[in-house]
Every structure is written in structure tokens, then in C-alpha cells.
Design a protein around this motif. Structure first.
Motif, PDB file in Angstrom:
ATOM      1  N   LEU A  38      43.888  64.553  55.153  1.00  0.00           N
ATOM      2  CA  LEU A  38      43.635  63.383  56.009  1.00  0.00           C
ATOM      3  C   LEU A  38      44.947  62.603  55.509  1.00  0.00           C
ATOM      4  O   LEU A  38      45.568  61.766  56.424  1.00  0.00           O
ATOM      5  CB  LEU A  38      42.551  62.869  55.781  1.00  0.00           C
ATOM      6  CG  LEU A  38      42.124  61.572  57.213  1.00  0.00           C
ATOM      7  CD1 LEU A  38      42.260  62.245  58.239  1.00  0.00           C
ATOM      8  CD2 LEU A  38      40.639  61.094  56.679  1.00  0.00           C
ATOM      9  N   GLN A  46      52.028  64.105  62.456  1.00  0.00           N
ATOM     10  CA  GLN A  46      51.976  63.031  63.633  1.00  0.00           C
ATOM     11  C   GLN A  46      53.658  62.764  63.890  1.00  0.00           C
ATOM     12  O   GLN A  46      54.275  61.845  63.427  1.00  0.00           O
ATOM     13  CB  GLN A  46      51.641  61.726  63.185  1.00  0.00           C
ATOM     14  CG  GLN A  46      50.155  61.847  62.989  1.00  0.00           C
ATOM     15  CD  GLN A  46      49.547  60.458  62.254  1.00  0.00           C
ATOM     16  OE1 GLN A  46      50.456  59.512  61.774  1.00  0.00           O
ATOM     17  NE2 GLN A  46      48.219  59.960  62.205  1.00  0.00           N
ATOM     18  N   ASP A 106      50.927  61.082  68.625  1.00  0.00           N
ATOM     19  CA  ASP A 106      50.094  62.299  68.093  1.00  0.00           C
ATOM     20  C   ASP A 106      49.156  61.552  67.024  1.00  0.00           C
ATOM     21  O   ASP A 106      49.410  60.741  66.069  1.00  0.00           O
ATOM     22  CB  ASP A 106      51.106  63.090  67.369  1.00  0.00           C
ATOM     23  CG  ASP A 106      51.831  63.965  68.237  1.00  0.00           C
ATOM     24  OD1 ASP A 106      51.560  63.838  69.336  1.00  0.00           O
ATOM     25  OD2 ASP A 106      52.701  64.834  67.793  1.00  0.00           O
ATOM     26  N   THR A 107      48.071  62.113  66.999  1.00  0.00           N
ATOM     27  CA  THR A 107      46.951  62.024  66.095  1.00  0.00           C
ATOM     28  C   THR A 107      47.207  62.713  64.706  1.00  0.00           C
ATOM     29  O   THR A 107      46.922  62.306  63.613  1.00  0.00           O
ATOM     30  CB  THR A 107      45.536  62.106  66.515  1.00  0.00           C
ATOM     31  OG1 THR A 107      45.358  63.409  66.874  1.00  0.00           O
ATOM     32  CG2 THR A 107      45.260  61.309  67.664  1.00  0.00           C
ATOM     33  N   LEU A 140      45.595  65.314  64.341  1.00  0.00           N
ATOM     34  CA  LEU A 140      44.535  66.327  64.111  1.00  0.00           C
ATOM     35  C   LEU A 140      44.446  67.190  64.785  1.00  0.00           C
ATOM     36  O   LEU A 140      44.945  67.227  65.886  1.00  0.00           O
ATOM     37  CB  LEU A 140      43.266  65.073  64.403  1.00  0.00           C
ATOM     38  CG  LEU A 140      43.161  63.829  63.715  1.00  0.00           C
ATOM     39  CD1 LEU A 140      42.341  62.748  64.606  1.00  0.00           C
ATOM     40  CD2 LEU A 140      42.701  63.996  62.333  1.00  0.00           C
ATOM     41  N   GLN A 193      35.689  68.493  59.225  1.00  0.00           N
ATOM     42  CA  GLN A 193      35.285  67.410  60.083  1.00  0.00           C
ATOM     43  C   GLN A 193      36.109  66.392  60.103  1.00  0.00           C
ATOM     44  O   GLN A 193      36.494  65.532  61.162  1.00  0.00           O
ATOM     45  CB  GLN A 193      33.924  67.341  59.656  1.00  0.00           C
ATOM     46  CG  GLN A 193      33.298  66.086  60.533  1.00  0.00           C
ATOM     47  CD  GLN A 193      33.302  64.603  60.160  1.00  0.00           C
ATOM     48  OE1 GLN A 193      33.691  64.518  58.875  1.00  0.00           O
ATOM     49  NE2 GLN A 193      32.945  63.743  60.710  1.00  0.00           N
ATOM     50  N   MET A 194      36.944  66.350  58.650  1.00  0.00           N
ATOM     51  CA  MET A 194      37.935  65.150  58.284  1.00  0.00           C
ATOM     52  C   MET A 194      39.289  65.237  59.198  1.00  0.00           C
ATOM     53  O   MET A 194      39.889  64.180  59.324  1.00  0.00           O
ATOM     54  CB  MET A 194      38.030  64.909  56.893  1.00  0.00           C
ATOM     55  CG  MET A 194      36.410  64.300  56.250  1.00  0.00           C
ATOM     56  SD  MET A 194      36.629  64.428  54.600  1.00  0.00           S
ATOM     57  CE  MET A 194      37.672  63.044  54.253  1.00  0.00           C
ATOM     58  N   GLY A 204      39.505  66.361  64.234  1.00  0.00           N
ATOM     59  CA  GLY A 204      39.777  65.336  65.358  1.00  0.00           C
ATOM     60  C   GLY A 204      38.110  65.291  66.229  1.00  0.00           C
ATOM     61  O   GLY A 204      38.005  64.479  67.036  1.00  0.00           O
ATOM     62  N   ASN A 205      37.384  66.590  65.962  1.00  0.00           N
ATOM     63  CA  ASN A 205      36.267  66.507  66.626  1.00  0.00           C
ATOM     64  C   ASN A 205      35.964  66.305  68.130  1.00  0.00           C
ATOM     65  O   ASN A 205      35.185  65.538  68.635  1.00  0.00           O
ATOM     66  CB  ASN A 205      35.269  65.542  65.764  1.00  0.00           C
ATOM     67  CG  ASN A 205      35.287  65.633  64.160  1.00  0.00           C
ATOM     68  OD1 ASN A 205      35.079  66.610  63.868  1.00  0.00           O
ATOM     69  ND2 ASN A 205      35.490  64.640  63.549  1.00  0.00           N
ATOM     70  N   ALA A 206      36.920  66.926  68.836  1.00  0.00           N
ATOM     71  CA  ALA A 206      36.768  66.837  70.343  1.00  0.00           C
ATOM     72  C   ALA A 206      36.458  68.199  70.577  1.00  0.00           C
ATOM     73  O   ALA A 206      37.120  69.168  70.434  1.00  0.00           O
ATOM     74  CB  ALA A 206      38.217  66.671  70.748  1.00  0.00           C
ATOM     75  N   PRO A 223      43.182  67.961  69.220  1.00  0.00           N
ATOM     76  CA  PRO A 223      41.811  67.773  68.556  1.00  0.00           C
ATOM     77  C   PRO A 223      40.789  68.504  68.968  1.00  0.00           C
ATOM     78  O   PRO A 223      40.908  69.223  70.180  1.00  0.00           O
ATOM     79  CB  PRO A 223      41.328  66.479  69.111  1.00  0.00           C
ATOM     80  CG  PRO A 223      42.669  65.682  69.290  1.00  0.00           C
ATOM     81  CD  PRO A 223      43.414  66.638  69.789  1.00  0.00           C
ATOM     82  N   VAL A 271      27.383  68.077  61.831  1.00  0.00           N
ATOM     83  CA  VAL A 271      27.212  67.211  61.161  1.00  0.00           C
ATOM     84  C   VAL A 271      27.712  65.756  61.687  1.00  0.00           C
ATOM     85  O   VAL A 271      27.168  64.885  61.409  1.00  0.00           O
ATOM     86  CB  VAL A 271      28.487  67.317  59.820  1.00  0.00           C
ATOM     87  CG1 VAL A 271      29.789  67.262  60.030  1.00  0.00           C
ATOM     88  CG2 VAL A 271      28.111  66.190  58.698  1.00  0.00           C
ATOM     89  N   MET A 272      28.492  65.876  62.782  1.00  0.00           N
ATOM     90  CA  MET A 272      28.896  64.807  63.600  1.00  0.00           C
ATOM     91  C   MET A 272      27.484  64.273  64.613  1.00  0.00           C
ATOM     92  O   MET A 272      27.443  63.106  64.515  1.00  0.00           O
ATOM     93  CB  MET A 272      29.868  64.919  64.873  1.00  0.00           C
ATOM     94  CG  MET A 272      31.298  65.354  64.167  1.00  0.00           C
ATOM     95  SD  MET A 272      31.858  63.964  63.601  1.00  0.00           S
ATOM     96  CE  MET A 272      32.500  63.189  65.059  1.00  0.00           C
ATOM     97  N   GLU A 273      26.616  65.294  64.788  1.00  0.00           N
ATOM     98  CA  GLU A 273      25.778  64.912  65.730  1.00  0.00           C
ATOM     99  C   GLU A 273      24.161  64.630  65.030  1.00  0.00           C
ATOM    100  O   GLU A 273      23.314  64.009  65.836  1.00  0.00           O
ATOM    101  CB  GLU A 273      25.570  65.666  67.011  1.00  0.00           C
ATOM    102  CG  GLU A 273      26.785  65.723  67.991  1.00  0.00           C
ATOM    103  CD  GLU A 273      26.950  64.580  68.610  1.00  0.00           C
ATOM    104  OE1 GLU A 273      26.118  63.460  68.706  1.00  0.00           O
ATOM    105  OE2 GLU A 273      28.166  64.193  69.061  1.00  0.00           O
ATOM    106  N   MET A 274      24.003  65.049  64.042  1.00  0.00           N
ATOM    107  CA  MET A 274      22.806  65.353  63.367  1.00  0.00           C
ATOM    108  C   MET A 274      22.049  64.143  63.046  1.00  0.00           C
ATOM    109  O   MET A 274      20.909  63.808  63.481  1.00  0.00           O
ATOM    110  CB  MET A 274      22.837  66.234  62.125  1.00  0.00           C
ATOM    111  CG  MET A 274      21.601  66.715  61.649  1.00  0.00           C
ATOM    112  SD  MET A 274      20.438  67.534  62.659  1.00  0.00           S
ATOM    113  CE  MET A 274      20.882  69.326  62.572  1.00  0.00           C
TER     114      MET A 274
END
Lengths: 244, 312
Positions: free
Chosen positions: B147, B155, B160-161, B163, B241-242, B245-247, B257, B266-269
Motif C-alpha cells: 500500500l 498511480q 489512478d488509484t 489499486l 484486501q489492502m 481496491g475491493n470492487a 480495482p 473479510v470486507m462483508e463479514m
């Protein structure tokens, strides 16, 4: 007394718990955070006395009693840069346009030529639920945007990615990012109380049935002036009674 | 054993009393040791069974509101709006793991050859401890490095992200490397000395004996190492996950992403309520991940067993 759930509420609950314990040495208050959903499930199952949540419980959890403990104000927040120096406020329609993918450049909302990068929170985050219900309404969010699972990461990404925009609880807003007014109204406590700024929600503590004993004492203490003025307000939340 | 002990006791009547007590001590040790070992084995098996059952119940419940075909092939993942198509997620998992393996396998195998065949002992010792250190660094540290170093470097254009699958695959490559190096090096080191000597006796150079004889002979073991590395990459959660970008959309490229099975869990739990479809479907993702890993490990074991057969 045990409380579990929302991580947004954790700092408030913890600070209040410490003060409560020093006033009531015979009572221990255990506070943990595993997410609003876990908090609701655990209080429903009777695993904890209090479920902390940013979101209302699902309709089938009919026996949960709501105790509102604070108001959290949100803001549309952007990466600061020369392209949006002149942009201090967006209309609700502009925000909907940006997050639905219809508006993709800052020049279309009064700024300079800079593509907009939208950042989101996960579907089940309390912040996102409030954003969707208050701002987006029935308009769908654009798919494929980066999603970060906590507000700290959103703020950090906003600070570094040119042209990025997202939404944050105001306790997370600092000078590395730029909070935008909504329809010309800033998200101040006064504006929220006066009903002029709609982007806020309550932090809840739920009990299974009516609270009793030490649990009731603790919840009463959460609502007391001591906690509301000395814990809630300094943490950049509003008093639970700021919104009627 | 018992009968033998009894027979021995009979032949030495004078020592019976003394011996009997020491035998009974030995027997107690024997019995308790066998119980301990059986207990440990049972604990392992029960633990595995518990994990499978724990995932299976809510996981299978998922298929009461989405068909397995729609779950696997559906391209829209939006559980909050009751779209449960997991294709974007397993495609994301595969893409990051393939990228990671494509980078890590050549580097890992060459490192293993260096460690076993070429490197001078002091450097090999250093390299081996470096590999062990790599393996023991917590994944959140890799994610943090990704990260703070990798993502900003990616970037390229404003907006740009940085990610996406590319940084995730690169971070995973570093994380899969120790597995690939260790298993490949073991496979090379297990080659009989005679094979090396025979190659050299035939006039092969070191290069020829390494690449023409030893590496081909160790290939099944090396392939197993690469598959284990792939499985390692597929299961990794935190570091991915870090930086990904988790899209949860079908990946459109490696610099936009995306999301993986594990990162989405892990994002939704934390924010889903146990017993709801939104929560159940996360268990189905975990089940899919478990099945994928089991298949990979089975393949790796089969390949490695062939290696054992070839050596024998």
C-alpha cells in the motif's frame, strides 16, 4: 455489562465504559467491536447485553429496544487540489450524478479539468447505508469503484488520489481532505439540529427487551449530560438529543 | 509385546518384583503415549471436520436462494440487492494467483537451484534464513508495504488509484516465494548423489548436469512446490484486501480495482447479520475457496507422489 458491535461507536462506548466503571467499582463493562451486524446478532442471541449498531435491525428482530446514544454527521469529502479550489458545495443532484457515474469530471461541477475517482464503502457499512438512503435514493451507484472497509483508509486514499471523492463520518474529516457542503449547507451541528442538513444518522445501542439493572444504569449514563457533553461532543459527534 | 515381557519375567524370577514395576511404568508410558498420539490425530481430524461442517451448513443454505450455477457463473455480485453471482470474485482470485505464480515460479525455482547446486555455503545459509524470514512476516506487513510502496508507484495518471490485480499479484508473488523455494529446493536436494556423479562422469558440465539431469528429475517436486505456492496465493486475504481496491466487478484489466473470494469475505463479514442470505453467501464463498484449495493440494500431492515413484 457486555456490549459488542459497531466499530464506529467503539471509541464512545469505551470512554463511557471507563468513566462508568470508576464511578461503579462493582460493575465491569466489556466493550468490543466486530461490526454492527455482529452486534445485532449477538444481542438478539443473548450473547451480549448491548448490541452497538449504526444500522437499524432487520424487521424480524422485533424484540430489540433502541437506545439512541449519539448523532453522527456525514459529509461528501474530496481530494483537495487546484481543480476543486472553487468548489465548496455540491447539489444533491450533482452528488447523485457523480456517484452513479453520470458525472465523471470536476469541470462538470464547476471545477477544473480533472477526472473524478469515486471511492465507496462496502454494501453493509453503516456509512454507506446512510449515504444510499439519504443521498442516492433509488439511483444505483456506479459499479467497479474501489471499496475500502474502513473510514481511515478512505481518508488516506482521498488524501493521495487526485480527483477522488467519497463520503465520511465527520469525526474522520481532517485537513488532508476537503469536506463539501450539500446544497450550500455545511454539516454543522446547528444545521443538523435545524433540519437543514440531512446527511446524518443515529448511533444505537440495542437491548433485547427493556434494559434492567446495571445495563439500564449504563444506558442511562450514556444518555447523561456527563457522557453527552464530555465524551460524545469532544469526539465530534452530536448529542443524541441534537435531533428531535 | 505383553506376552514377550511376561515370558522374560518368567525367565528371571529373582528380578520379577523389580521388573514388574518398571514394566508397568513402561506400559503406562506406552499406553499414554499412544493415547496422546491418537488424541492429537483425532483432534486434527475433528478440527478439519468441524471446519467443513461449520462452512457447509450456512454455505449450503445459500443454495436455497441462488442456484449453484448462478452462484458460480453469475457476473453480478451485490448481495445487498440480492445478486449473488460470485464469478467476479473467483475470477479475481484466479487472476491474482496466476499473476503471482507467473512471477514467483521462475524466481523461486532459480533460487532453489542456486541454493542446492551453485551457491557457496555462506551465501546459501544467508539465503535460507532470508527465505525463512520471508515466510514468517505477517501478511498485514506485506499489505502495508504494498500500500505504501507499490500502490503509489502504480498511480501513473492523475486519478489512478493504483489499486487492482497488478499490485495484489506482485505482493502475493513475494508471499508465495518462500513456499516455492523451500519445496523446490527440497526436491532438488533429494536427488540421489549418484545421478549428479553419473552426469559429471559422462562429461557433462555443471550447467548441463543441473539443467539437463537434476532439474528435469526433480520436476514433479518443483511443480508441487509451485502449486503449493499458488494455493498460498489464493488463500491470502489481508495483504490482498489492502491493495486490490475491493470492487466486486468482473476485472476489466490488471490496474482497475477488483476483488477476490477471501477479500470479499473479510470486507462483508463484520457488517452482515448471521442467518441472513447476505451472511450465508459469504460461507458459500469460503466453501468455494476450501474446495479450490483441496483440489490444488490433491493435484500437488499426486504430482509429488509421482516424484517419489520416479526416485524409487
Amino acid at each position: 455489562v457486555s456490549a459488542a458491535g459497531s466499530s464506529a461507536l467503539l471509541p464512545l462506548a469505551k470512554a463511557a465504559a471507563e468513566k462508568f466503571e470508576s464511578a461503579h467499582p462493582d460493575v465491569t463493562v466489556e466493550v468490543s467491536a466486530g461490526g454492527s451486524g455482529q452486534g445485532l446478532a449477538q444481542v438478539e442471541q443473548g450473547a451480549v447485553d448491548i448490541g452497538d449498531s449504526d444500522i437499524p435491525p432487520p424487521p424480524e428482530m422485533t424484540d430489540l429496544v433502541d437506545h439512541k446514544v449519539a448523532v453522527v454527521v456525514f459529509a461528501v469529502v474530496a481530494n483537495p487540489g487546484p481543480f476543486n479550489d472553487k468548489v465548496t458545495s455540491l447539489t444533491k443532484d450533482q452528488v447523485v450524478g457523480i456517484f452513479s457515474g453520470a458525472i465523471t469530471n470536476w469541470k462538470d461541477v464547476g471545477g477544473g479539468d480533472q477526472p473524478i475517482t469515486v471511492l465507496n464503502r462496502p454494501d453493509n457499512s453503516g456509512t454507506k447505508k446512510v449515504f444510499v438512503s439519504v443521498i442516492m435514493g433509488t439511483t444505483a451507484l456506479a459499479a467497479g469503484t474501489p471499496v475500502e472497509d474502513n473510514s481511515g483508509t478512505i481518508r488516506q486514499t482521498l488524501a493521495t488520489v487526485a480527483g477522488s471523492i467519497s463520503y465520511l463520518a465527520t469525526p474522520y474529516v481532517d485537513n488532508t481532505v476537503k469536506a463539501l457542503a450539500l446544497d450550500g449547507v455545511d454539516g454543522t451541528g446547528d444545521n443538523v439540529s435545524a433540519g437543514k442538513y440531512p446527511f446524518y444518522s443515529f448511533e444505537h445501542m440495542f437491548t433485547k427487551g427493556a434494559a434492567a439493572g446495571s445495563v439500564k444504569d449504563f444506558l442511562d449514563y450514556m444518555a447523561s449530560d456527563d457522557v453527552q457533553n464530555n465524551v460524545v461532543v469532544p469526539a465530534h459527534y452530536l448529542r443524541a438529543d441534537a435531533v428531535k | 509385546l505383553e506376552a514377550e515381557a511376561a515370558a522374560q519375567a518368567d525367565t528371571h524370577p529373582s528380578a520379577t518384583k523389580n521388573r514388574r514395576s518398571s514394566w508397568s511404568l513402561t506400559r503406562i508410558t506406552d499406553i499414554s503415549a499412544s493415547w496422546l498420539l491418537a488424541g492429537a490425530a483425532a483432534f486434527l481430524i475433528l478440527g478439519m471436520a468441524a471446519v467443513v461442517l461449520f462452512l457447509a451448513r450456512p454455505g449450503v443454505r445459500t443454495f436455497s436462494f441462488v442456484s449453484p450455477a448462478n452462484f458460480l457463473a453469475g457476473r453480478t455480485w451485490s448481495p445487498a440487492s440480492n445478486f449473488f453471482g460470485a464469478a467476479p470474485l473467483w475470477v479475481g482470485s484466479l487472476a491474482t494467483s496466476v499473476l503471482a505464480t507467473a512471477v514467483a515460479a521462475p524466481v523461486g525455482v532459480i533460487s532453489a537451484v542456486f541454493i542446492v547446486e551453485i551457491g557457496p555455503p555462506p551465501i546459501v545459509r544467508l539465503l535460507r534464513s532470508a527465505v525463512e524470514l520471508f515466510a514468517s512476516i505477517p501478511s498485514v506487513v506485506y499489505g502495508f508495504l504494498g500500500l505504501t510502496l507499490l500502490v503509489p508507484a502504480l498511480q501513473r495518471r492523475p486519478g489512478d488509484t493504483g489499486l487492482g490485480i497488478l499490485p495484489a499479484g506482485l505482493v502475493l508473488a513475494i508471499m508465495a516465494l518462500p513456499t516455492i523455494v523451500t519445496v523446490s529446493a527440497d526436491a532438488l536436494a533429494a536427488q540421489p548423489r549418484a545421478r549428479r556423479e553419473a552426469a559429471l562422469a559422462l562429461g557433462a558440465t555443471r550447467w548441463q548436469s543441473t539443467w539437463g539431469v537434476l532439474v528435469p528429475a526433480a520436476t514433479p517436486g518443483i511443480v508441487a512446490g509451485v502449486i503449493f505456492g499458488f494455493a498460498r496465493a489464493m488463500g491470502e486475504t489481508m495483504a490482498v484486501q489492502m491493495v486490490i481496491g475491493n470492487a466486486a466487478v468482473m476485472p476489466r484489466g490488471i490496474t482497475t480495482p477488483a476483488a477476490t473470494l477471501s477479500s470479499e469475505i473479510v470486507m462483508e463479514m463484520a457488517n452482515t447479520i448471521p442467518g441472513t442470505p447476505q451472511n450465508d453467501v459469504l460461507f458459500a464463498l469460503a466453501l468455494l475457496l476450501l474446495v479450490g484449495s483441496a483440489v490444488l493440494i490433491a493435484i500437488a500431492r499426486r504430482v509429488a507422489r509421482r516424484a517419489g515413484g520416479a526416485n524409487a
